[in-house]
Design a protein around this motif. Structure first.
Motif, PDB file in Angstrom:
ATOM      1  N   CYS A 125       0.814  -1.217   0.000  1.00  0.00           N
ATOM      2  CA  CYS A 125       0.000   0.000   0.000  1.00  0.00           C
ATOM      3  C   CYS A 125       0.848   1.268   0.000  1.00  0.00           C
ATOM      4  O   CYS A 125       0.325   2.353   0.255  1.00  0.00           O
ATOM      5  CB  CYS A 125      -0.917   0.020   1.229  1.00  0.00           C
ATOM      6  N   SER A 126       2.151   1.135  -0.230  1.00  0.00           N
ATOM      7  CA  SER A 126       2.999   2.325  -0.163  1.00  0.00           C
ATOM      8  C   SER A 126       2.542   3.390  -1.153  1.00  0.00           C
ATOM      9  O   SER A 126       2.519   4.577  -0.841  1.00  0.00           O
ATOM     10  CB  SER A 126       4.454   1.930  -0.431  1.00  0.00           C
ATOM     11  N   VAL A 127       2.159   2.953  -2.338  1.00  0.00           N
ATOM     12  CA  VAL A 127       1.606   3.878  -3.328  1.00  0.00           C
ATOM     13  C   VAL A 127       0.416   3.190  -3.974  1.00  0.00           C
ATOM     14  O   VAL A 127       0.575   2.196  -4.673  1.00  0.00           O
ATOM     15  CB  VAL A 127       2.641   4.272  -4.403  1.00  0.00           C
ATOM     16  N   VAL A 128      -0.794   3.684  -3.704  1.00  0.00           N
ATOM     17  CA  VAL A 128      -2.016   3.097  -4.234  1.00  0.00           C
ATOM     18  C   VAL A 128      -2.805   4.195  -4.933  1.00  0.00           C
ATOM     19  O   VAL A 128      -3.127   5.219  -4.327  1.00  0.00           O
ATOM     20  CB  VAL A 128      -2.869   2.457  -3.113  1.00  0.00           C
ATOM     21  N   GLY A 129      -3.103   3.975  -6.185  1.00  0.00           N
ATOM     22  CA  GLY A 129      -3.878   4.958  -6.934  1.00  0.00           C
ATOM     23  C   GLY A 129      -3.194   6.300  -7.047  1.00  0.00           C
ATOM     24  O   GLY A 129      -3.864   7.328  -7.085  1.00  0.00           O
ATOM     25  N   GLY A 130      -1.866   6.313  -7.090  1.00  0.00           N
ATOM     26  CA  GLY A 130      -1.126   7.552  -7.191  1.00  0.00           C
ATOM     27  C   GLY A 130      -0.987   8.321  -5.897  1.00  0.00           C
ATOM     28  O   GLY A 130      -0.427   9.412  -5.887  1.00  0.00           O
ATOM     29  N   ARG A 131      -1.472   7.758  -4.776  1.00  0.00           N
ATOM     30  CA  ARG A 131      -1.377   8.425  -3.479  1.00  0.00           C
ATOM     31  C   ARG A 131      -0.497   7.604  -2.548  1.00  0.00           C
ATOM     32  O   ARG A 131      -0.629   6.382  -2.476  1.00  0.00           O
ATOM     33  CB  ARG A 131      -2.768   8.604  -2.860  1.00  0.00           C
ATOM     34  N   LYS A 132       0.364   8.267  -1.817  1.00  0.00           N
ATOM     35  CA  LYS A 132       1.231   7.589  -0.860  1.00  0.00           C
ATOM     36  C   LYS A 132       0.439   7.272   0.401  1.00  0.00           C
ATOM     37  O   LYS A 132      -0.243   8.134   0.952  1.00  0.00           O
ATOM     38  CB  LYS A 132       2.437   8.463  -0.522  1.00  0.00           C
ATOM     39  N   VAL A 133       0.549   6.036   0.856  1.00  0.00           N
ATOM     40  CA  VAL A 133      -0.164   5.571   2.043  1.00  0.00           C
ATOM     41  C   VAL A 133       0.799   5.586   3.223  1.00  0.00           C
ATOM     42  O   VAL A 133       1.883   4.998   3.161  1.00  0.00           O
ATOM     43  CB  VAL A 133      -0.743   4.166   1.829  1.00  0.00           C
ATOM     44  N   SER A 134       0.423   6.263   4.303  1.00  0.00           N
ATOM     45  CA  SER A 134       1.245   6.322   5.512  1.00  0.00           C
ATOM     46  C   SER A 134       0.936   5.115   6.393  1.00  0.00           C
ATOM     47  O   SER A 134      -0.226   4.718   6.529  1.00  0.00           O
ATOM     48  CB  SER A 134       0.968   7.609   6.289  1.00  0.00           C
ATOM     49  N   PHE A 135       1.972   4.550   7.005  1.00  0.00           N
ATOM     50  CA  PHE A 135       1.807   3.355   7.831  1.00  0.00           C
ATOM     51  C   PHE A 135       2.351   3.651   9.228  1.00  0.00           C
ATOM     52  O   PHE A 135       3.530   3.959   9.399  1.00  0.00           O
ATOM     53  CB  PHE A 135       2.560   2.178   7.213  1.00  0.00           C
ATOM     54  N   PHE A 136       1.472   3.600  10.215  1.00  0.00           N
ATOM     55  CA  PHE A 136       1.844   3.809  11.611  1.00  0.00           C
ATOM     56  C   PHE A 136       1.789   2.461  12.318  1.00  0.00           C
ATOM     57  O   PHE A 136       0.776   1.757  12.237  1.00  0.00           O
ATOM     58  CB  PHE A 136       0.881   4.788  12.296  1.00  0.00           C
ATOM     59  N   MET A 137       2.849   2.114  13.010  1.00  0.00           N
ATOM     60  CA  MET A 137       2.917   0.843  13.722  1.00  0.00           C
ATOM     61  C   MET A 137       3.264   1.108  15.178  1.00  0.00           C
ATOM     62  O   MET A 137       4.281   1.728  15.470  1.00  0.00           O
ATOM     63  CB  MET A 137       3.961  -0.077  13.083  1.00  0.00           C
ATOM     64  N   ARG A 138       2.413   0.652  16.084  1.00  0.00           N
ATOM     65  CA  ARG A 138       2.630   0.861  17.509  1.00  0.00           C
ATOM     66  C   ARG A 138       2.298  -0.422  18.268  1.00  0.00           C
ATOM     67  O   ARG A 138       1.352  -1.138  17.935  1.00  0.00           O
ATOM     68  CB  ARG A 138       1.741   1.991  18.049  1.00  0.00           C
ATOM     69  N   LYS A 139       3.091  -0.681  19.304  1.00  0.00           N
ATOM     70  CA  LYS A 139       2.753  -1.733  20.253  1.00  0.00           C
ATOM     71  C   LYS A 139       1.652  -1.229  21.179  1.00  0.00           C
ATOM     72  O   LYS A 139       1.585  -0.038  21.503  1.00  0.00           O
ATOM     73  CB  LYS A 139       3.976  -2.104  21.087  1.00  0.00           C
ATOM     74  N   GLY A 140       0.792  -2.143  21.596  1.00  0.00           N
ATOM     75  CA  GLY A 140      -0.270  -1.722  22.493  1.00  0.00           C
ATOM     76  C   GLY A 140       0.259  -1.147  23.791  1.00  0.00           C
ATOM     77  O   GLY A 140      -0.286  -0.163  24.321  1.00  0.00           O
ATOM     78  N   ALA A 141       1.365  -1.708  24.294  1.00  0.00           N
ATOM     79  CA  ALA A 141       1.921  -1.209  25.549  1.00  0.00           C
ATOM     80  C   ALA A 141       2.609   0.138  25.386  1.00  0.00           C
ATOM     81  O   ALA A 141       2.787   0.862  26.375  1.00  0.00           O
ATOM     82  CB  ALA A 141       2.908  -2.231  26.117  1.00  0.00           C
ATOM     83  N   ASP A 142       3.020   0.508  24.167  1.00  0.00           N
ATOM     84  CA  ASP A 142       3.694   1.792  23.952  1.00  0.00           C
ATOM     85  C   ASP A 142       2.753   2.976  24.193  1.00  0.00           C
ATOM     86  O   ASP A 142       3.211   4.074  24.537  1.00  0.00           O
ATOM     87  CB  ASP A 142       4.262   1.870  22.533  1.00  0.00           C
ATOM     88  N   ILE A 143       1.471   2.765  23.986  1.00  0.00           N
ATOM     89  CA  ILE A 143       0.508   3.853  24.172  1.00  0.00           C
ATOM     90  C   ILE A 143       0.294   4.144  25.657  1.00  0.00           C
ATOM     91  O   ILE A 143       0.044   5.276  26.043  1.00  0.00           O
ATOM     92  CB  ILE A 143      -0.822   3.486  23.499  1.00  0.00           C
ATOM     93  N   MET A 144       0.410   3.089  26.461  1.00  0.00           N
ATOM     94  CA  MET A 144       0.084   3.237  27.876  1.00  0.00           C
ATOM     95  C   MET A 144       1.125   4.100  28.602  1.00  0.00           C
ATOM     96  O   MET A 144       2.312   4.082  28.279  1.00  0.00           O
ATOM     97  CB  MET A 144      -0.020   1.864  28.545  1.00  0.00           C
ATOM     98  N   ASN A 145       0.642   4.870  29.581  1.00  0.00           N
ATOM     99  CA  ASN A 145       1.486   5.757  30.380  1.00  0.00           C
ATOM    100  C   ASN A 145       0.970   5.740  31.810  1.00  0.00           C
ATOM    101  O   ASN A 145      -0.232   5.654  32.051  1.00  0.00           O
ATOM    102  CB  ASN A 145       1.454   7.182  29.819  1.00  0.00           C
ATOM    103  N   LYS A 146       1.916   5.810  32.747  1.00  0.00           N
ATOM    104  CA  LYS A 146       1.522   5.712  34.150  1.00  0.00           C
ATOM    105  C   LYS A 146       0.826   6.975  34.656  1.00  0.00           C
ATOM    106  O   LYS A 146       0.150   6.935  35.695  1.00  0.00           O
ATOM    107  CB  LYS A 146       2.744   5.425  35.020  1.00  0.00           C
ATOM    108  N   TYR A 147       0.990   8.108  33.959  1.00  0.00           N
ATOM    109  CA  TYR A 147       0.356   9.341  34.383  1.00  0.00           C
ATOM    110  C   TYR A 147      -1.075   9.413  33.856  1.00  0.00           C
ATOM    111  O   TYR A 147      -1.339   9.072  32.691  1.00  0.00           O
ATOM    112  CB  TYR A 147       1.158  10.549  33.924  1.00  0.00           C
ATOM    113  N   TYR A 148      -1.962   9.897  34.688  1.00  0.00           N
ATOM    114  CA  TYR A 148      -3.381   9.926  34.343  1.00  0.00           C
ATOM    115  C   TYR A 148      -3.631  10.851  33.153  1.00  0.00           C
ATOM    116  O   TYR A 148      -3.204  12.007  33.145  1.00  0.00           O
ATOM    117  CB  TYR A 148      -4.195  10.414  35.550  1.00  0.00           C
ATOM    118  N   GLY A 149      -4.328  10.338  32.140  1.00  0.00           N
ATOM    119  CA  GLY A 149      -4.699  11.120  30.964  1.00  0.00           C
ATOM    120  C   GLY A 149      -3.684  11.094  29.843  1.00  0.00           C
ATOM    121  O   GLY A 149      -4.030  11.465  28.708  1.00  0.00           O
TER     122      GLY A 149
END
Length: 516
Positions: free
Chosen positions: A79-103
């Protein structure tokens, strides 16, 4: 703190060599991803004509090492280039989002979706998403519930996601919150099963395609047959170990030297013996905690039990046909669909050889084992809960399943003591696992020793019982013939005690060390 900065929410760069052609055994998954993700980006006018919404989320689930993350990386390249448009790919681990500070966890999640909307079309891939969206319980703290609610809001229609596709991967789908898995958030769930023989052959061909000389088709077929229970990651590790075996066989001198020697890589050739020797070093991921239920018949037992295996397979296919036969039956009127599929193997060797060999020929099915250890595992509070969880797992897969009951009589006695026998009978009679599930059981004794309730589950009139017979005189002779006639003629193994010739030292490496 684990806050996201501008550099943390940028699309990642993927190895361009990983494509759909680099993945073996997942043709149906690739076809599904093309229809759900690539085609809406390439042909939006088709979906606009019928005023339909393409899929916005896909959930990958299955055992570790079956190619979930690898397929996501290949999708990013496709999907890097589909229909002449560049597709952005974001990859994250589920634990990377978590933070010990509230909010902060919710803020990280909102920033990720905001950046994905700015750079659309884009794909967000959450690996180990069960850590990000665990099942919410009243006893849990407010943090996890707030993160799950934020994820639901971002994936829902409350926020216009546009061409933002979310892909999640997990090996524990039962640990996820049910609200995340509904249609509209994760429209499809793709199960990644352990590869069958054909899939294992494709994976072997991919990992060995650059070997010189290349392995023959017969060699690939034979290796694929004996690697029952190997996952994609196991096959990759097997190929790497086979290369080390070949290096150790050709150049054992490098293991004794503390400096680099002059070697010729063209002299190293991986043979079938190297791969078989590597199999003794590799323990498949599925066998590290629980013994593999499916196991091909050992070579020395083939003359003695192969005839009975074929007879049991013929009888089993009348009750539980293979997928090719199921397609033929769809065009014919069904005789009876009032009862689920059951099969009982009684007698000696039923649990040790006959049943594992039958399961090895049912690789298109997902095998769930019901045994004494599984009833008392740490994941279940009681035997009846273990039975309920087992039936729920079979129902969630959406594929053909086999519930393998080891020693039916012992299982029944254990469940009777714990009030779980009624749960097992009711769940099975209610057909809570669907029509594509086979109940395969073994019994070391005779059929008459079973209680009346089990005899009703495995009635004689269904022709679903195979009794292991005594081997015939011809089978015994064929079994003993190699021992009596061939083994004495095999020359004894003579170990080579002559040390290998010394190899010259690599002068280039010596000069580098001297300069340092």
């Amino acid at each position: 703190m684990n806050n996201f900065g501008p550099s943390d929410i940028q699309p990642i760069k993927i190895d361009s060599n990983v494509r759909f052609s680099s993945i073996g055994g997942l043709k149906e998954h690739i076809r599904c991803l093309r229809e759900m993700i690539i085609f809406p980006l390439m042909y939006p006018e088709l979906f606009k004509k019928f005023n339909t919404r393409p899929a916005k989320g896909v959930l990958f689930h299955g055992p570790p090492g079956t190619g979930k993350t690898l397929l996501a990386r290949a999708l990013a390249n496709e999907c890097s280039v589909v229909g002449g448009r560049k597709v952005s790919f974001f990859m994250r681990k589920g634990a990377d989002i978590m933070n010990k500070y509230y909010g902060e966890s919710e803020r990280n999640l909102r920033m990720l979706f905001t950046q994905a909307r700015k750079m659309k079309p884009s794909i967000i891939f959450f690996d180990e998403i069960d850590a990000l969206a665990p099942a919410r319980r009243p006893s849990d703290d407010h943090t996890h519930s707030s993160v799950v609610a934020t994820l639901l809001a971002e994936m829902d229609g409350l926020c216009d996601r546009g061409n933002v596709i979310v892909i999640g991967a997990t090996n524990r789908p039962d640990a996820m919150d049910p609200a995340v898995r509904r249609a509209g958030r994760f429209d499809r769930e793709l199960y990644f099963p352990p590869p069958e023989a054909d899939a294992r052959r494709d994976i072997l061909a991919i990992y060995t395609k650059e070997w010189e000389p290349s392995l023959t088709n017969d060699t690939l077929d034979n290796i694929a047959k004996v690697t029952v229970g190997y996952l994609g990651s196991d096959i990759k590790a097997l190929c790497s170990e086979a290369v080390l075996k070949a290096v150790r066989r050709v150049y054992p001198q490098i293991y004794e030297a503390d400096y680099k020697l002059v070697v010729n890589a063209t002299n190293v050739e991986v043979t079938t013996e190297d791969i078989l020797a590597a199999m003794e070093e590799i323990v498949p991921a599925g066998n590290r905690y629980v013994p593999q239920a499916a196991r091909p018949l050992p070579q020395h037992c083939v003359p003695l039990l192969q005839g009975q295996i074929q007879a049991a397979v013929t009888l089993l296919r009348r009750t539980f046909p293979v997928p090719a036969e199921r397609q033929k039956q769809k065009t014919q009127p069904k005789l009876s669909t009032s009862a689920p599929c059951v099969f009982l193997i009684s007698g000696e060797c039923a649990e040790t050889y006959i049943a594992p060999a039958l399961l090895a020929q049912l690789e298109h099915c997902i095998v769930k084992e019901l045994s004494i250890p599984s009833l008392h595992s740490a994941h279940s509070y009681s035997p009846e809960q273990a039975v309920i969880t087992l039936f729920a797992e079979c129902r969630r897969t959406g594929r053909a399943c086999v519930i393998f009951v080891r020693d039916l009589l012992a299982i029944w006695e254990t469940l009777v003591k714990k009030n779980g026998a009624a749960v097992l009978l009711q769940l099975w009679r209610m057909r809570s696992v669907g029509d594509n599930t086979l109940l395969l059981a073994t019994c070391s004794g005779s059929y008459g020793e079973l209680p009346k309730e089990l005899q009703e589950v495995f009635p004689v009139y269904k022709d679903c019982i195979y009794c292991v017979r005594e081997p015939t005189l011809t089978e015994v002779n064929n079994f003993l013939a190699p021992v009596v006639t061939q083994l004495p003629l095999v020359p004894p193994v003579v170990f080579n005690v002559i040390p290998p010739p010394p190899l010259p030292r690599d002068d280039d490496m010596v000069s580098i060390h001297e300069d340092c």
